[in-house]
Every structure is written in structure tokens, then in C-alpha cells.
Design a protein around this motif. Sequence first.
Motif, PDB file in Angstrom:
ATOM      1  N   GLU A   1     -26.018 -22.422 -11.169  1.00  0.00           N
ATOM      2  CA  GLU A   1     -26.686 -21.158 -11.471  1.00  0.00           C
ATOM      3  C   GLU A   1     -28.186 -21.393 -11.539  1.00  0.00           C
ATOM      4  O   GLU A   1     -28.646 -22.526 -11.644  1.00  0.00           O
ATOM      5  CB  GLU A   1     -26.164 -20.583 -12.781  1.00  0.00           C
ATOM      6  CG  GLU A   1     -26.437 -21.469 -13.987  1.00  0.00           C
ATOM      7  CD  GLU A   1     -25.701 -21.010 -15.235  1.00  0.00           C
ATOM      8  OE1 GLU A   1     -24.859 -20.108 -15.157  1.00  0.00           O
ATOM      9  OE2 GLU A   1     -25.972 -21.586 -16.292  1.00  0.00           O
ATOM     10  N   ASP A   2     -28.947 -20.323 -11.496  1.00  0.00           N
ATOM     11  CA  ASP A   2     -30.395 -20.383 -11.652  1.00  0.00           C
ATOM     12  C   ASP A   2     -30.678 -20.674 -13.121  1.00  0.00           C
ATOM     13  O   ASP A   2     -30.300 -19.885 -13.986  1.00  0.00           O
ATOM     14  CB  ASP A   2     -31.007 -19.041 -11.238  1.00  0.00           C
ATOM     15  CG  ASP A   2     -32.512 -19.004 -11.372  1.00  0.00           C
ATOM     16  OD1 ASP A   2     -33.107 -19.890 -12.036  1.00  0.00           O
ATOM     17  OD2 ASP A   2     -33.112 -18.065 -10.820  1.00  0.00           O
ATOM     18  N   PRO A   3     -31.323 -21.796 -13.441  1.00  0.00           N
ATOM     19  CA  PRO A   3     -31.542 -22.127 -14.846  1.00  0.00           C
ATOM     20  C   PRO A   3     -32.395 -21.087 -15.579  1.00  0.00           C
ATOM     21  O   PRO A   3     -32.315 -20.964 -16.797  1.00  0.00           O
ATOM     22  CB  PRO A   3     -32.227 -23.496 -14.810  1.00  0.00           C
ATOM     23  CG  PRO A   3     -32.695 -23.683 -13.417  1.00  0.00           C
ATOM     24  CD  PRO A   3     -31.854 -22.800 -12.537  1.00  0.00           C
ATOM     25  N   ASP A   4     -33.186 -20.331 -14.837  1.00  0.00           N
ATOM     26  CA  ASP A   4     -34.009 -19.287 -15.450  1.00  0.00           C
ATOM     27  C   ASP A   4     -33.246 -17.976 -15.625  1.00  0.00           C
ATOM     28  O   ASP A   4     -33.757 -17.049 -16.250  1.00  0.00           O
ATOM     29  CB  ASP A   4     -35.269 -19.035 -14.610  1.00  0.00           C
ATOM     30  CG  ASP A   4     -36.172 -20.259 -14.557  1.00  0.00           C
ATOM     31  OD1 ASP A   4     -36.238 -20.998 -15.570  1.00  0.00           O
ATOM     32  OD2 ASP A   4     -36.788 -20.487 -13.499  1.00  0.00           O
TER      33      ASP A   4
ATOM     34  N   PRO B   1     -20.516 -14.046 -18.876  1.00  0.00           N
ATOM     35  CA  PRO B   1     -19.343 -13.207 -18.601  1.00  0.00           C
ATOM     36  C   PRO B   1     -19.645 -11.709 -18.549  1.00  0.00           C
ATOM     37  O   PRO B   1     -18.996 -10.993 -17.805  1.00  0.00           O
ATOM     38  CB  PRO B   1     -18.394 -13.528 -19.757  1.00  0.00           C
ATOM     39  CG  PRO B   1     -18.796 -14.879 -20.209  1.00  0.00           C
ATOM     40  CD  PRO B   1     -20.292 -14.958 -20.000  1.00  0.00           C
ATOM     41  N   ASP B   2     -20.636 -11.242 -19.284  1.00  0.00           N
ATOM     42  CA  ASP B   2     -20.914  -9.796 -19.291  1.00  0.00           C
ATOM     43  C   ASP B   2     -21.915  -9.360 -18.225  1.00  0.00           C
ATOM     44  O   ASP B   2     -22.232  -8.186 -18.110  1.00  0.00           O
ATOM     45  CB  ASP B   2     -21.377  -9.346 -20.679  1.00  0.00           C
ATOM     46  CG  ASP B   2     -22.667 -10.006 -21.120  1.00  0.00           C
ATOM     47  OD1 ASP B   2     -23.016 -11.081 -20.575  1.00  0.00           O
ATOM     48  OD2 ASP B   2     -23.337  -9.450 -22.014  1.00  0.00           O
ATOM     49  N   HIS B   3     -22.399 -10.301 -17.420  1.00  0.00           N
ATOM     50  CA  HIS B   3     -23.323  -9.936 -16.343  1.00  0.00           C
ATOM     51  C   HIS B   3     -22.566  -9.259 -15.199  1.00  0.00           C
ATOM     52  O   HIS B   3     -21.471  -9.686 -14.833  1.00  0.00           O
ATOM     53  CB  HIS B   3     -24.049 -11.159 -15.797  1.00  0.00           C
ATOM     54  CG  HIS B   3     -25.109 -11.680 -16.703  1.00  0.00           C
ATOM     55  ND1 HIS B   3     -25.816 -12.816 -16.412  1.00  0.00           N
ATOM     56  CD2 HIS B   3     -25.595 -11.241 -17.889  1.00  0.00           C
ATOM     57  CE1 HIS B   3     -26.690 -13.058 -17.371  1.00  0.00           C
ATOM     58  NE2 HIS B   3     -26.561 -12.102 -18.286  1.00  0.00           N
ATOM     59  N   GLU B   4     -23.173  -8.255 -14.617  1.00  0.00           N
ATOM     60  CA  GLU B   4     -22.592  -7.577 -13.452  1.00  0.00           C
ATOM     61  C   GLU B   4     -22.748  -8.423 -12.196  1.00  0.00           C
ATOM     62  O   GLU B   4     -21.989  -8.263 -11.243  1.00  0.00           O
ATOM     63  CB  GLU B   4     -23.244  -6.209 -13.251  1.00  0.00           C
ATOM     64  CG  GLU B   4     -22.918  -5.207 -14.345  1.00  0.00           C
ATOM     65  CD  GLU B   4     -21.436  -4.886 -14.397  1.00  0.00           C
ATOM     66  OE1 GLU B   4     -20.852  -4.584 -13.340  1.00  0.00           O
ATOM     67  OE2 GLU B   4     -20.853  -4.957 -15.499  1.00  0.00           O
ATOM     68  N   GLU B   5     -23.759  -9.285 -12.174  1.00  0.00           N
ATOM     69  CA  GLU B   5     -24.028 -10.150 -11.029  1.00  0.00           C
ATOM     70  C   GLU B   5     -24.157 -11.585 -11.518  1.00  0.00           C
ATOM     71  O   GLU B   5     -24.777 -11.836 -12.552  1.00  0.00           O
ATOM     72  CB  GLU B   5     -25.326  -9.743 -10.330  1.00  0.00           C
ATOM     73  CG  GLU B   5     -25.306  -8.359  -9.754  1.00  0.00           C
ATOM     74  CD  GLU B   5     -26.598  -8.004  -9.038  1.00  0.00           C
ATOM     75  OE1 GLU B   5     -27.564  -8.810  -9.059  1.00  0.00           O
ATOM     76  OE2 GLU B   5     -26.634  -6.920  -8.448  1.00  0.00           O
ATOM     77  N   ASN B   6     -23.576 -12.511 -10.780  1.00  0.00           N
ATOM     78  CA  ASN B   6     -23.663 -13.933 -11.096  1.00  0.00           C
ATOM     79  C   ASN B   6     -23.988 -14.680  -9.811  1.00  0.00           C
ATOM     80  O   ASN B   6     -23.274 -14.546  -8.817  1.00  0.00           O
ATOM     81  CB  ASN B   6     -22.348 -14.427 -11.695  1.00  0.00           C
ATOM     82  CG  ASN B   6     -22.131 -13.901 -13.101  1.00  0.00           C
ATOM     83  OD1 ASN B   6     -22.500 -14.541 -14.062  1.00  0.00           O
ATOM     84  ND2 ASN B   6     -21.550 -12.722 -13.223  1.00  0.00           N
TER      85      ASN B   6
END
Length: 129
Positions: A30-33, A38-43
Motif C-alpha cells: 500500500e501507499d505508506p502515505d 477496511p472502511d475505505h471505499e478504495e484500496n
Amino acid sequence: MVADIGKITFDCQDAYALSLFWTKVTGYTEDPDDPNLPDHEENFIGPDGGHPGLLFVNVPDGAKRIKNRVHLDLVPDTTRDEEVERLLGIGATLVGDHRKDDGTGWVTLADPEGNEFCVERSKAERGED
């Protein structure tokens, strides 16, 4: 003029869970920034968190219904057969086995949401190393 591919996007039911599966498949991070939650719409995951990578987006009707028109072809750093066994062990399912007696061919698998992808022979198995 040309266009660069920034990311490949998967519409899905559980973007976070699918990003975790594909992290295990690809080794992408993942992007460390902008860490995935789990609740993100985009990963998003990518090579060293960068681009081009894979974006998983929750959509209202994310259930897959038909064969993918676009899919990924994976070239493992181990043998094809070892990689198939590893991927089955982390949650992939077998869709089609197209291996031939002479060692050529590929295997079609599906991720936990049914998106097909293929596992080809490694470069070493094809004599490219």
C-alpha cells in the motif's frame, strides 16, 4: 503521443479484503502515505506503493457475473506449478488447467471475488533466464 497506465482497477464487494489477497499474490504494498483500511471505499497497492498498481473499489453491485474481458497473466519467480499451489493455498480457486504434457501451457485461477487470472511458466521454465 502515448498514455501511461497508472493503475488497473477492480470493481468489487470488499476492496480491503481483495487488496490483501492481491498483496499476497504480487508482493505489492500500500501507499505508506495513504494506508488501506477496511472502511475505505478504495484500496491501492503497487510496486513499493508506487505506480502502476492495482486499485480495488467498492461498488454497489460489485458481484462478478460474467467472464473478465481483461485479466492479468502472472509470471512467477518460482515454477508455474509451485505458484499455482501457493495461490490455491491463499484463497484462489481453479478455473481451468491448460498445462500440457510437454510442460507448456498455463493455469487459470480466480481470486476470492471470482476475477480470473492466469499463471504462466516462469522465465526460467521458458529458457529466458
